[in-house]
Design an enzyme around this catalytic site. Sequence first.
Site, PDB file in Angstrom:
ATOM      1  N   CYS A 227      17.210  -6.461 -32.464  1.00 26.48           N
ATOM      2  CA  CYS A 227      15.918  -6.471 -31.768  1.00 26.48           C
ATOM      3  C   CYS A 227      14.856  -5.792 -32.637  1.00 26.48           C
ATOM      4  O   CYS A 227      14.470  -6.327 -33.663  1.00 26.48           O
ATOM      5  CB  CYS A 227      16.065  -5.829 -30.393  1.00 26.48           C
ATOM      6  SG  CYS A 227      14.663  -6.154 -29.279  1.00 26.48           S
TER       7      CYS A 227
ATOM      8  N   HIS B 128      21.056  -8.370 -27.865  1.00 29.99           N
ATOM      9  CA  HIS B 128      21.672  -7.047 -27.972  1.00 29.99           C
ATOM     10  C   HIS B 128      23.196  -7.082 -27.811  1.00 29.99           C
ATOM     11  O   HIS B 128      23.712  -6.927 -26.700  1.00 29.99           O
ATOM     12  CB  HIS B 128      21.083  -6.127 -26.911  1.00 29.99           C
ATOM     13  CG  HIS B 128      19.681  -5.706 -27.181  1.00 29.99           C
ATOM     14  ND1 HIS B 128      19.363  -4.514 -27.797  1.00 29.99           N
ATOM     15  CD2 HIS B 128      18.497  -6.323 -26.921  1.00 29.99           C
ATOM     16  CE1 HIS B 128      18.052  -4.412 -27.901  1.00 29.99           C
ATOM     17  NE2 HIS B 128      17.501  -5.491 -27.387  1.00 29.99           N
TER      18      HIS B 128
ATOM     19  N   GLU C  13      25.212  -4.772 -28.592  1.00 31.44           N
ATOM     20  CA  GLU C  13      25.688  -3.438 -28.192  1.00 31.44           C
ATOM     21  C   GLU C  13      25.655  -3.232 -26.686  1.00 31.44           C
ATOM     22  O   GLU C  13      26.258  -2.272 -26.175  1.00 31.44           O
ATOM     23  CB  GLU C  13      24.868  -2.346 -28.904  1.00 31.44           C
ATOM     24  CG  GLU C  13      23.522  -2.025 -28.297  1.00 31.44           C
ATOM     25  CD  GLU C  13      22.422  -3.026 -28.627  1.00 31.44           C
ATOM     26  OE1 GLU C  13      21.246  -2.696 -28.414  1.00 31.44           O
ATOM     27  OE2 GLU C  13      22.729  -4.147 -29.089  1.00 31.44           O
TER      28      GLU C  13
END
EC number: 6.3.5.3
Length: 224
Positions: free
Chosen positions: A87, A195, A197
Amino acid sequence: MTARIGVVTFPGTLDDVDAARAARQVGAEVVSLWHADADLKGVDAVVVPGGFSYGDYLRAGAIARFAPVMDEVVAAADRGMPVLGICNGFQVLCEAGLLPGALTRNVGLHFICRDVWLRVASTSTAWTSRFEPDADLLVPLKSGEGRYVAPEKVLDELEGEGRVVFRYHDNVNGSLRDIAGICSANGRVVGLMPHPEHAIEALTGPSDDGLGLFYSALDAVLTG
């Protein structure tokens, strides 16, 4: 032996804790890297996480690119260290010249926060080797300036060299050619807008598909 993965924090970074948690979940040792650090503390790979570094003043990633730690990240990437930009981190890598193109305002000019399906377009990178070709991943997307753009010549080069790493199934932000992530010529530097994560546990989900990127980095470090 395990990998030491550095996670960079700028003023305004939001997702460093999540990136660190993902790295720990695959067995890596996490090293915190502050924006003012002048060395990388002996890490084997680096994650530049999401957020709003320096408040996104001027434009997203434009100020973070000049942080002392980024001089070290660029130098390490030039030597072949695996680097992942997520991002805002993707925006920073583009601003730093590690990846081509730029990220601009989403089509419709709205901030987008939703889960999206991605297709793995390349498994020949330090961050995607664990995936099957054309694998589908479900990961969150949250950005206002996530639309990937580049000149047609650059887009053609990325396509021809196999450097498009992820594509959107449903292109919600208007990224050219449905591009969600790209890599450097040697496949060691990867940037993507969604994302991974935030997709490391099915319970807190939307999936655990994001773990594949971090396992891939371990392989890249431990096998060279």
